[in-house]
Scaffold this motif. Structure first.
Motif, PDB file in Angstrom:
ATOM      1  N   ASP A  51       0.822  -1.220   0.000  1.00  0.00           N
ATOM      2  CA  ASP A  51       0.000   0.000   0.000  1.00  0.00           C
ATOM      3  C   ASP A  51       0.855   1.268   0.000  1.00  0.00           C
ATOM      4  N   HIS A  52       1.965   1.209   0.707  1.00  0.00           N
ATOM      5  CA  HIS A  52       2.877   2.349   0.806  1.00  0.00           C
ATOM      6  C   HIS A  52       2.118   3.660   1.114  1.00  0.00           C
ATOM      7  N   GLU A  53       2.342   4.682   0.316  1.00  0.00           N
ATOM      8  CA  GLU A  53       1.773   6.011   0.633  1.00  0.00           C
ATOM      9  C   GLU A  53       0.252   6.068   0.451  1.00  0.00           C
ATOM     10  N   THR A  54      -0.346   5.081  -0.226  1.00  0.00           N
ATOM     11  CA  THR A  54      -1.770   5.213  -0.563  1.00  0.00           C
ATOM     12  C   THR A  54      -2.688   5.088   0.653  1.00  0.00           C
ATOM     13  N   ASN A  55      -2.216   4.478   1.734  1.00  0.00           N
ATOM     14  CA  ASN A  55      -3.072   4.409   2.928  1.00  0.00           C
ATOM     15  C   ASN A  55      -3.398   5.817   3.420  1.00  0.00           C
ATOM     16  N   GLU A  56      -2.417   6.719   3.311  1.00  0.00           N
ATOM     17  CA  GLU A  56      -2.631   8.103   3.727  1.00  0.00           C
ATOM     18  C   GLU A  56      -3.411   8.874   2.663  1.00  0.00           C
ATOM     19  N   LEU A  57      -3.029   8.695   1.403  1.00  0.00           N
ATOM     20  CA  LEU A  57      -3.658   9.454   0.308  1.00  0.00           C
ATOM     21  C   LEU A  57      -5.129   9.100   0.148  1.00  0.00           C
ATOM     22  N   ARG A  58      -5.451   7.835   0.336  1.00  0.00           N
ATOM     23  CA  ARG A  58      -6.833   7.363   0.141  1.00  0.00           C
ATOM     24  C   ARG A  58      -7.834   8.166   0.973  1.00  0.00           C
ATOM     25  N   ASP A  59      -7.408   8.541   2.165  1.00  0.00           N
ATOM     26  CA  ASP A  59      -8.300   9.287   3.054  1.00  0.00           C
ATOM     27  C   ASP A  59      -8.197  10.791   2.842  1.00  0.00           C
ATOM     28  N   GLY A  60      -7.488  11.200   1.803  1.00  0.00           N
ATOM     29  CA  GLY A  60      -7.306  12.626   1.582  1.00  0.00           C
ATOM     30  C   GLY A  60      -6.242  13.206   2.494  1.00  0.00           C
ATOM     31  N   GLY A  61      -5.469  12.326   3.130  1.00  0.00           N
ATOM     32  CA  GLY A  61      -4.458  12.768   4.082  1.00  0.00           C
ATOM     33  C   GLY A  61      -3.243  13.365   3.394  1.00  0.00           C
ATOM     34  N   THR A  62      -2.625  14.342   4.062  1.00  0.00           N
ATOM     35  CA  THR A  62      -1.428  14.970   3.515  1.00  0.00           C
ATOM     36  C   THR A  62      -0.294  14.962   4.541  1.00  0.00           C
ATOM     37  N   SER A  63      -0.422  14.113   5.550  1.00  0.00           N
ATOM     38  CA  SER A  63       0.590  14.079   6.615  1.00  0.00           C
ATOM     39  C   SER A  63       1.925  13.597   6.063  1.00  0.00           C
ATOM     40  N   ILE A  64       2.926  14.461   6.145  1.00  0.00           N
ATOM     41  CA  ILE A  64       4.247  14.087   5.635  1.00  0.00           C
ATOM     42  C   ILE A  64       4.832  12.949   6.462  1.00  0.00           C
ATOM     43  N   ARG A  66       3.121  10.475   7.907  1.00  0.00           N
ATOM     44  CA  ARG A  66       2.508   9.204   7.509  1.00  0.00           C
ATOM     45  C   ARG A  66       2.905   8.814   6.087  1.00  0.00           C
ATOM     46  N   LEU A  67       3.171   9.811   5.242  1.00  0.00           N
ATOM     47  CA  LEU A  67       3.667   9.484   3.898  1.00  0.00           C
ATOM     48  C   LEU A  67       5.073   8.880   3.990  1.00  0.00           C
ATOM     49  N   SER A  68       5.848   9.342   4.966  1.00  0.00           N
ATOM     50  CA  SER A  68       7.196   8.775   5.125  1.00  0.00           C
ATOM     51  C   SER A  68       7.124   7.323   5.595  1.00  0.00           C
ATOM     52  N   TRP A  69       6.096   7.023   6.365  1.00  0.00           N
ATOM     53  CA  TRP A  69       5.858   5.638   6.792  1.00  0.00           C
ATOM     54  C   TRP A  69       5.603   4.766   5.558  1.00  0.00           C
ATOM     55  N   GLY A  70       4.850   5.334   4.599  1.00  0.00           N
ATOM     56  CA  GLY A  70       4.621   4.607   3.357  1.00  0.00           C
ATOM     57  C   GLY A  70       5.912   4.396   2.582  1.00  0.00           C
ATOM     58  N   GLN A  71       6.756   5.416   2.587  1.00  0.00           N
ATOM     59  CA  GLN A  71       8.012   5.286   1.849  1.00  0.00           C
ATOM     60  C   GLN A  71       8.919   4.230   2.473  1.00  0.00           C
ATOM     61  N   TYR A  72       8.795   4.051   3.798  1.00  0.00           N
ATOM     62  CA  TYR A  72       9.555   2.979   4.468  1.00  0.00           C
ATOM     63  C   TYR A  72       9.232   1.628   3.812  1.00  0.00           C
ATOM     64  N   GLY A  73       7.958   1.442   3.448  1.00  0.00           N
ATOM     65  CA  GLY A  73       7.558   0.191   2.808  1.00  0.00           C
ATOM     66  C   GLY A  73       8.350  -0.073   1.548  1.00  0.00           C
ATOM     67  N   ASN A  74       8.598   0.996   0.792  1.00  0.00           N
ATOM     68  CA  ASN A  74       9.375   0.868  -0.442  1.00  0.00           C
ATOM     69  C   ASN A  74      10.874   0.756  -0.169  1.00  0.00           C
ATOM     70  N   ARG A  75      11.396   1.570   0.730  1.00  0.00           N
ATOM     71  CA  ARG A  75      12.852   1.633   0.940  1.00  0.00           C
ATOM     72  C   ARG A  75      13.400   0.473   1.748  1.00  0.00           C
ATOM     73  N   VAL A  76      12.615   0.027   2.752  1.00  0.00           N
ATOM     74  CA  VAL A  76      13.109  -1.013   3.657  1.00  0.00           C
ATOM     75  C   VAL A  76      12.270  -2.288   3.573  1.00  0.00           C
ATOM     76  N   GLY A  77      10.943  -2.130   3.662  1.00  0.00           N
ATOM     77  CA  GLY A  77      10.065  -3.296   3.758  1.00  0.00           C
ATOM     78  C   GLY A  77      10.185  -4.246   2.585  1.00  0.00           C
ATOM     79  N   VAL A  78       9.939  -3.741   1.390  1.00  0.00           N
ATOM     80  CA  VAL A  78       9.948  -4.623   0.222  1.00  0.00           C
ATOM     81  C   VAL A  78      11.334  -5.231  -0.026  1.00  0.00           C
ATOM     82  N   PRO A  79      12.429  -4.443   0.015  1.00  0.00           N
ATOM     83  CA  PRO A  79      13.740  -5.081  -0.193  1.00  0.00           C
ATOM     84  C   PRO A  79      14.044  -6.171   0.834  1.00  0.00           C
ATOM     85  N   ARG A  80      13.656  -5.943   2.092  1.00  0.00           N
ATOM     86  CA  ARG A  80      13.908  -6.954   3.128  1.00  0.00           C
ATOM     87  C   ARG A  80      13.100  -8.220   2.854  1.00  0.00           C
ATOM     88  N   ILE A  81      11.870  -8.033   2.436  1.00  0.00           N
ATOM     89  CA  ILE A  81      11.016  -9.190   2.123  1.00  0.00           C
ATOM     90  C   ILE A  81      11.565  -9.937   0.910  1.00  0.00           C
TER      91      ILE A  81
END
Ligand code: ZN
Length: 300
Positions: A51-64, A66-81
């Motif tokens: 889901d990455h950043e879309t969990n925040e965007l889906r709700d109309g959220g603009t929290s930087i 929470r968007l960074s939490w989404g980026q963690y999914g791309n930078r750390v989560g997926v490569p580790r998996i």
């Protein structure tokens, strides 16, 4: 079709009405194979919803934050998996919202390049049941095209964002020619999806909240939502599901998220699941698409 007749309360609905509601999307024939590929006893289907950043965007959220939490999914989560899956030579399925794929196209190309499957997971993680039919259809078609454009592989399966399935979802899946869905939970075995009593030819690879890391680990700083189950207890639940599926000769399907399971203190859960399944010789690790195909074509 989900309109309640007049202003009746649910307890006043005529039998015809509640029967129609319940019967709209239903589990049909059970696809329970005598054995899995190469005579194996149990199928293991691991999935990751990127889901990455879309969990925040889906709700109309603009929290930087929470968007960074989404980026963690791309930078750390997926490569580790991916590193873990490669170490144990295990294929898996990643469900990716089109917006996440557009933000991280190299991630999707790497996933497909390493032999994994990518399935549809909405446009921006929208809730289907909140959309008019035409909007849901347009987003689903564009999502399929977007994933195909990025990965050069046409997706054959869909997991609705948040497993939110609208009255129109199944008809759109049929129009798209998908072979399977993985959003519903009417069984532990795969089954055929029925639309208003008619066979659709679409196989359900059933999910369950019990087998979803988000249920145990989600947190929200400004709401009361907190993780309450220790990681070792989550592993214990997943292992019990796996062992029982093995005893049953059935399917063990698991849903995880890169920005939830990917942490140093949690990734051992995935590794232990893989090691435990690998300790038996007659377990088949497969993508959801492979499981759906095998279950349907070898149903007892
Ligand atoms: Zn999701």
């Amino acid at each position: 079709m989900n309109q309640q007749p007049g202003k009746l309360e649910p307890w006043q609905w005529p039998e015809e009405h509640w029967r129609k509601l319940v019967g709209h999307v239903r589990a049909g024939r059970r696809y329970r194979p005598d054995c899995w590929k190469d005579g194996t006893r149990c199928a293991v289907a691991l999935s990751f919803d990127s889901d990455h950043e879309t969990n925040e965007l889906r709700d109309g959220g603009t929290s930087i934050g929470r968007l960074s939490w989404g980026q963690y999914g791309n930078r750390v989560g997926v490569p580790r998996i991916l590193a873990l899956l490669e170490r144990y030579d295990v294929p898996a399925t990643f469900y990716v919202p089109a917006v996440a794929a557009l933000l991280h196209p190299d991630e999707q190309r790497r996933i497909v390049g390493e032999g994994h499957e990518i399935g549809i997971h909405g446009w921006i993680h929208e809730l289907n049941s909140a959309l008019p039919y035409e909007a849901e259809r347009d987003l689903m078609l564009r999502s399929a095209d977007t994933l195909e454009h990025i990965t050069k592989v046409r997706p054959v399966g869909l997991r609705t964002p948040s497993w939110d399935f609208s009255p129109g979802t199944l008809a759109i899946e049929r129009e798209l020619g998908l072979s399977y869905d993985s959003s519903l939970m009417a069984d532990e075995d795969c089954y055929e999806l029925m639309l208003d009593g008619e066979e659709t030819g679409i196989t359900e690879v059933p999910v369950e909240w019990v087998r979803d890391d988000a249920v145990y680990f989600m947190m929200n700083r400004f709401q009361s939502l907190r993780p309450y189950t220790p990681p070792r207890d989550v592993l214990d639940i997943f292992l019990r599901e796996l062992d029982a599926a093995y005893e049953d000769g059935g399917l063990f399907q698991l849903t995880m998220h890169p920005h939830i399971i990917g942490y140093r203190s949690r990734i051992f859960i995935l590794e232990e699941i893989i090691r435990h399944a690998r300790s038996r010789t007659d377990v088949w690790f497969a993508t959801h698409a492979q499981v759906a195909d095998w279950a349907k074509s070898h149903a007892a």
